[in-house]
Design an enzyme around this catalytic site. Structure first.
Site, mmCIF file in Angstrom:
data_model
loop_
_atom_site.group_PDB
_atom_site.id
_atom_site.type_symbol
_atom_site.label_atom_id
_atom_site.label_comp_id
_atom_site.label_asym_id
_atom_site.label_seq_id
_atom_site.Cartn_x
_atom_site.Cartn_y
_atom_site.Cartn_z
ATOM 1 N N ARG A 136 -6.571 10.282 -1.243
ATOM 2 C CA ARG A 136 -7.084 11.615 -1.541
ATOM 3 C C ARG A 136 -6.019 12.395 -2.300
ATOM 4 O O ARG A 136 -4.815 12.210 -2.061
ATOM 5 C CB ARG A 136 -7.413 12.366 -0.245
ATOM 6 C CG ARG A 136 -8.654 11.875 0.468
ATOM 7 C CD ARG A 136 -9.941 12.273 -0.255
ATOM 8 N NE ARG A 136 -11.138 11.769 0.423
ATOM 9 C CZ ARG A 136 -11.782 10.656 0.070
ATOM 10 N NH1 ARG A 136 -11.355 9.926 -0.946
ATOM 11 N NH2 ARG A 136 -12.872 10.293 0.724
ATOM 12 N N HIS B 18 -11.471 9.190 -10.168
ATOM 13 C CA HIS B 18 -11.983 8.906 -8.817
ATOM 14 C C HIS B 18 -13.062 7.818 -8.851
ATOM 15 O O HIS B 18 -14.193 8.030 -8.390
ATOM 16 C CB HIS B 18 -12.527 10.188 -8.167
ATOM 17 C CG HIS B 18 -12.552 10.097 -6.661
ATOM 18 N ND1 HIS B 18 -12.309 11.168 -5.833
ATOM 19 C CD2 HIS B 18 -12.785 9.043 -5.828
ATOM 20 C CE1 HIS B 18 -12.407 10.780 -4.557
ATOM 21 N NE2 HIS B 18 -12.694 9.493 -4.540
#
Lengths: 311, 311
Positions: free
Chosen positions: B226, B274
């Site tokens: 993350r 991502h």
């Protein structure tokens, strides 16, 4: 061993081999080409790209050891002297380095790395359609030591992997296609083609327009074997027509690749200067010493090459 | 199941989930946010980046299912409603896609792919010193499902692999370092650091200047967990001082990464939007249906999250 071992490669490589071989066998009689001493002393030769005609000078030469996995350099005209045994190196590090290169080339294409890199350069945040590993079919030409290791590792990652070879091979999780009649169905089911064949009269030029035409549209080609496997103009045609989506090449007909060669600047080609897998003398020296011991003892040699098949 | 399942993500994702869930359970009462119908009907929610405060509206909500492997989005203030069970997805395709990304990032750095690509652009045929896989030490932060799979696959390739986790883990061929006291020795032996930690109050900002300083000079950092794990300015400092050799980043504090962000154009950073691993609804729908069945039957749920630890 009674008799001497001829070493022939670059000066730097010979120095390294000399150090590693003498560390294991301090009494070894080593001759560094071209300082061979008396020609009749030489009973074995460990060479890379040595002038083939020179090997006919040593009347007692019994074994010729390739300084790598490939032996095609030993079969250049006039070929090895008749009756001399030919062996090659089979090495864990050489094998795993080749598989690393193949995995990198496959994943870079599969995961659209070049497209994402271009998006980064233009600051574009955009998710491409994700690839489907389980539906991506990899075809390995050549299921020898190198091809088998690469095939196994790719199968572990979840790809559909098949191999094509002259003789049937059994590798767990890898579909096997065999011989001339197996080539067309093998190519028809291959999205990413990896060439790890030995270079022989049978395989020279095998990456040609006919082969490319039998691959599905959008297929990708990776050549890590020898430049002689590839018909360079046929690759350019297949890339420029859009039939092939790209290629990763580590080997070339002429090395170093000439500065004006169209491969350098081709937008669909990733190339490297023959670095996929280098022989590590420290790791390979024990098998050379072992083969010299076997030669002296009259025992069967390790990793021999069939002189008729040429691999 | 008596009661309805709330779906909340992008319209496109909801449409796919709807199709896959109804294919397995045609009678499922599905509510696509924000069309929830009567709030008291909702007994379960399958969400991604859903407004957390909204979940307090459903008096009969019993289970909250993350639409991915990470659950940090469910713990954003005010956090999940008390007493609601939290589960996440554990999926073969999600895991193997993450390992593919990690292998690609590791091999690209290890095999000097960017340098060779730059050499190609300038038509330079030059062999760099070959990397030594057996002496290259990879450190995986987080040995959950994703970290363990990546660690195993990297160990198979011959790297020295270690993992760092809150609790001791036993993974064959992978050295285990544990807790705060294990962090410094783990970092000191790590050439390539891969972050696959869950994002919790304990791990937020863990990729910071202290962590980087404890890595050996020239270390490489890969963050696929993350954006909140990374202190972005500390990474830039460590790259620009030359202490770190580079970084591959798939996740960012702010996504999409703003156009003016210094990461985009940094010569030592490879970034992707991502995409390391995306949830495949077709593959994950069965475990959602199974958890709804278990909920209705009062049986223990699969892949539950500890609400105190936050993962």
């Amino acid at each position: 061993m009674s008799g001497a071992l001829l070493l022939s490669s670059s000066p730097k490589s010979m120095a390294t081999w000399r150090r590693e071989l003498l560390a294991l066998a301090p009494d070894l009689d080593l001759r560094l080409y071209p300082e061979t001493g008396a020609a009749e002393d030489i009973v074995a030769a460990l060479t890379w790209n040595h002038p083939p005609e020179d090997l006919f000078r040593y009347p007692n030469l019994k074994v010729l050891i390739s300084m790598g996995a490939g032996v095609d350099h030993l079969f250049r005209p006039p070929g090895p002297p008749p009756g001399v045994a030919i062996v090659r190196l089979v090495d864990r590090l050489l094998t795993s380095a080749m598989s690393e290169y193949v995995l990198l080339a496959v994943l870079r294409h599969h995961r659209q790395a070049e497209i994402y890199r271009a998006q980064q350069r233009t600051r574009i945040w955009h998710e491409l359609p994700p690839p489907d590993t389980e539906r991506t079919r990899i075809g390995i030409m050549g299921l020898g030591v190198l091809g088998t290791d690469a095939a196994r590792k790719l199968a572990t990652l979840g790809f559909q992997v098949a191999g094509w070879s002259r003789r049937p091979k059994s590798v767990e999780g890898v579909e096997s296609f065999v011989g001339r009649e197996g080539l067309t169905p093998f190519l028809a089911r291959t999205d990413i083609l990896v060439c790890l064949l030995p270079l022989t009269s049978e395989t020279r030029g095998i990456l040609n327009r006919d082969t490319f035409a039998r691959l599905p549209k959008g297929a990708y080609v990776i050549n890590v074997a020898r430049g002689g496997h590839l018909v360079e103009d046929d690759l350019l045609d297949a890339l420029d027509s859009g039939h092939l989506s790209g290629a990763t090449l580590d080997v070339f007909e002429t090395e170093p690749l000439p500065g004006e060669h169209p491969f350098w600047g081709h937008p669909k080609i990733i190339l490297t200067p023959h670095i996929a897998s280098a022989t590590v003398p420290r790791s390979c020296a024990p098998q050379v010493i072992e083969n010299l011991r076997r030669l002296a003892a009259g025992e069967p040699l390790l990793n021999t090459v069939d002189p008729v098949a040429g691999y």
